[in-house]
Design an enzyme around this catalytic site. Structure first.
Site, mmCIF file in Angstrom:
data_model
loop_
_atom_site.group_PDB
_atom_site.id
_atom_site.type_symbol
_atom_site.label_atom_id
_atom_site.label_comp_id
_atom_site.label_asym_id
_atom_site.label_seq_id
_atom_site.Cartn_x
_atom_site.Cartn_y
_atom_site.Cartn_z
ATOM 1 N N ASP A 478 1.806 7.243 3.286
ATOM 2 C CA ASP A 478 2.016 7.763 1.934
ATOM 3 C C ASP A 478 2.804 9.073 1.967
ATOM 4 O O ASP A 478 2.896 9.745 3.009
ATOM 5 C CB ASP A 478 0.636 7.977 1.290
ATOM 6 C CG ASP A 478 0.666 7.905 -0.224
ATOM 7 O OD1 ASP A 478 1.760 7.864 -0.805
ATOM 8 O OD2 ASP A 478 -0.432 7.894 -0.822
ATOM 9 N N ASP A 548 2.320 2.778 -8.242
ATOM 10 C CA ASP A 548 0.905 3.078 -8.489
ATOM 11 C C ASP A 548 0.419 2.397 -9.757
ATOM 12 O O ASP A 548 -0.778 2.333 -10.016
ATOM 13 C CB ASP A 548 0.702 4.591 -8.631
ATOM 14 C CG ASP A 548 0.462 5.243 -7.284
ATOM 15 O OD1 ASP A 548 0.257 4.514 -6.298
ATOM 16 O OD2 ASP A 548 0.485 6.487 -7.219
#
Ligand code: DGJ
Length: 729
Positions: A478, A548
């Site tokens: 990430d 997301d």
């Protein structure tokens, strides 16, 4: 075939699949662009360059007033001698001048495709798959050499381009800009298409006619970004999904970029793309060189669909690497939206137990397992297991998850440091920062300075330790902030503006090392969802967390637009809980699943909270996905109805041999008494008969494509349907 050079006419002719690209060394050594489009036989296209006196078009050679670079189609335009359009590069000399004058010096035609030093790029596995042309251009005054590299793929309508700067003179040169490629189109009757958005709204399709002047998209954020993807296309005004000419430019780079189209006074169009010159310089000492990233240029005369399928094939097979490239990807459950930071080994194992019953194959432990990470305000950099949450460490979790028949995956965010961390307290100079200025935080974190070798070494050490501490088979990598106050304590003042690109080179170095050290691990990149969904990252990690935003309806647009360039196998797509955590919308589990089935399927919700009927549904979904997974991940993708154009979306996958297909249809809002829709399929074999797996009904491939299936009559909001087709013997 491949690349040829006509010595007499001094014309390079490149054939790539069904496309050709031609350029020409003009009498005075300037390199002219002649043609890029549908495949043609070699021809003397230098006739296209017609000298003409034009007002206010200056002449580099005073005795030849017919010639001006301002009206000359160029391959890699330099700045400063009669061309007023945007240059592809600019170099500052020691005396302050920023003018260079490149002329042809030499060329070579190579088999295959050489690697790009330190940068991600498409590749050839065999020498007969591609040929590469390298043209050396030299500025006699300074000794600057620019090597223009063109690779033509035999089987793809794709030409890749990049440039390498070599300082062969004896003065210091400073690159002020160094784009990867520039192409001069003869006219401006095109539309510009790009993919723009924001966090949780990545990659909306934007399409507008070209207008006189410059139109550009860019990132200045230190990452390719959610806001703009490093991709543009020019489309003939009539071009559609299946028809018309499209020219795609996809930059294989994950940092600051620009992609632009300039329409000049004579309605020609110059397209260029590469590292964003904004806040960029690069000092080239004598003997040093600089390699630009690669741009992958795809021509299609079969509309956007044709362009996309070229990118899909090329990126799936000749950009992505490693042992997972050709393997089916596991169905995963990720605990992020299930637990956020609040979990223990026992609560995770409870989710894994149900996952195992449902047929899920991989359990991914997301953020929060290390340091004192009770929320997102601390501990990045302290990659030591939090034994309050996981008393037996990753080892015990792995044992318990694996005993259930699932593999274990782990989240990391190695490029970052929290100010509240032991790492930052020990090494405050290790982050991107500028002397005497405060350090802006974003998500309470700072960016580690990957341009520094000591920082890279420490990150690599840490990663090696963490990844080998337990049997981990998947890593989610990430990255959750953009760069501000960009500077490096490791660089002298005159190199400070190299920091952002040196960061990318440092990141690529780490990714190369870590993926080589753990070839069995499946890596997925992520940046707050799809903030770095770009070809650069795909070279190291063959899949990306698409967004997301896990809401099925929002995902229709995100996944549809992402598919313009990126293949389905690269897209992580998860079924999440309702109301959706990003937009509070509630949708049926069927549509959530049907949307997620168009990528690498996963679940991102607390499986222990599912009702028994929901569990039965998920179990069926997982089983179905396993049956069609190969088709979705390795088949050809066809877009049928666009979510950007109406209430319905549809797409389909067709196996390489065209004997199987999977079609998905989505209707967002309910409509009373709707018109009867037809879904005309694509990509089937017209000569074959196909039967619908559910009903056994049989139709000709020609009939399915020309007449179509009746769209289902569905009541209620957020409805979907799917069909599996199999060719009859
Ligand atoms: C951002 C990612 O996109 C999410 O999936 C999740 O991993 C969080 N970061 C964790 O902090």
């Amino acid at each position: 075939m491949g690349i040829t050079y006509d010595e007499a006419q001094r014309i390079f002719h490149l054939d790539a699949g069904d496309s050709s690209y031609c350029c020409h060394v003009a009498g005075d050594g300037y390199l002219a662009h002649l043609y890029w489009g549908k495949r043609i036989r070699p021809a003397n296209l230098s006739r296209l360059i017609s000298p003409l006196i034009r007002a206010f078009a200056p002449n580099p050679d005073p005795v030849n007033i017919l010639f001006s670079l301002d009206t000359f189609p160029r391959e890699y335009p330099a700045y400063g001698n009669t061309d007023f359009r945007h240059p592809a590069f600019q170099v500052q000399l020691e005396n302050g001048s920023t003018i260079t004058n490149l002329r042809y010096a030499a060329h070579r035609i190579l088999k295959g495709k050489p690697k790009l030093e330190g940068l991600p790029a498409t590749y050839a596995e065999r020498d007969d798959e591609a040929q590469t042309l390298e043209i050396e251009m030299v500025d006699a005054l300074t000794g600057l050499k620019v090597i223009l590299s063109y690779t033509a793929y035999e089987a793809f309508n794709a030409i890749t381009r990049s440039a390498r700067f070599v300082n062969e003179g004896n003065q210091k040169l400073t690159l002020l800009s160094a784009l990867s490629a520039s192409v001069d189109f003869h006219d401006a009757d095109y539309e510009l298409l790009h993919l723009s958005g924001a966090w949780a709204r990545e990659r909306n399709i934007e399409r507008r006619p070209l207008a006189p002047g410059m139109q550009s998209i860019e990132s200045r954020r230190g990452a390719s970004s959610h806001q703009q993807n490093p991709f543009i296309a020019l489309l003939r005004e009539c071009a559609s999904e299946d028809h018309g000419e499209v020219y795609g430019f996809s930059l294989v780079y994950s940092g600051n970029f620009v992609a632009q189209a300039e329409v000049d006074q004579y309605a020609t169009t110059r397209v260029s793309t590469g590292i964003n010159p904004f806040d960029f310089t690069w000092l080239l000492e004598p003997g040093q060189s600089f390699q630009t990233p690669e741009v992958v240029m795809v021509y299609s005369d079969a509309g956007l669909g044709g362009m996309s399928r070229t990118y899909h094939h090329l990126y799936r097979t000749r950009l992505c690497r490693g042992e997972h490239r050709d393997k089916e990807r596991p169905i995963l459950v990720n605990n992020w939206e299930a637990t956020y930071f609040n979990f223990t080994t026992d609560s995770l194992v409870k989710i894994a137990e149900i996952a195992s019953v449902l047929g899920i194959e991989l359990f991914v432990l997301d953020d929060g397992w290390f340091g004192k990470r009770k929320d997102d305000t601390s501990s990045l950099g302290d990659w030591v297991v939090d034994t309050n949450k996981l008393p037996g460490g990753l080892g015990e979790l792995a044992d318990r998850v694996r005993s259930l028949g699932l593999e274990l995956g782990l989240w990391v965010e190695p490029e970052m440091v929290s100010p509240d961390s032991d790492l930052y307290r020990a090494h405050p100079d290790w982050c991107i920062s500028v002397p005497d200025r405060s350090r802006s935080v974003s998500r309470s974190q700072l960016t580690l300075d990957l341009s520094r070798q000591d920082v890279r070494d420490a990150i690599l050490d840490m990663l090696m330790r963490v990844i080998s501490s337990a049997p981990i088979s998947y890593v989610k990598w990430d990255m959750n902030r953009h760069m501000t106050e960009i500077g490096s304590a490791g660089l002298p003042p005159e190199r400070q503006r190299e920091t952002a690109h040196r960061y990318m080179l440092g990141l690529y170095h780490i990714l190369e090392e870590i993926t080589a050290a753990f070839p069995h691990i499946l890596f997925e990149s992520c940046s707050g969802g799809g903030g770095r969904f770009d070809p650069g990252m795909l070279y190291y990690m063959p899949q990306t967390w698409t967004s997301d935003n896990t809401d099925a309806i929002a995902r229709l647009k995100i996944q549809y637009a992402t598919s313009l360039v990126y293949p389905s196998i690269t897209m992580g797509a998860h079924v999440s809980a309702v109301p959706n955590h990003q937009n509070q919308r509630s949708t049926p589990i069927e549509i959530r699943n049907h949307v997620a089935m168009a990528g690498n399927l996963g679940y991102e919700l607390d499986l222990t909270k599912l009702t028994e009927p929901e569990k039965r549904t998920v179990k069926k979904q997982v089983a179905t996905y396993k049956e069609i997974r190969h088709l979705v991940q390795f088949g050809d993708f066809y877009r049928l109805l666009s979510p950007f154009e109406g209430n319905e979306t549809a797409w389909m996958f067709v196996s390489e041999d065209r004997t199987a297909a999977f079609v998905s249809y989505f209707r967002v809002l309910a409509e009373a008494n709707p018109p009867m829709g037809r879904l005309r399929l694509k990509g089937l074999d017209p000569k074959l008969d196909y039967s619908l797996v559910k009903t056994g009904q049989t139709f000709g491939g020609d009939e399915l494509m020309e007449v179509g299936l009746n769209a289902p009559y569905l009541l209620g909001d957020f409805q979907s349907a799917t069909w599996r087709l199999e060719a009859k013997e």
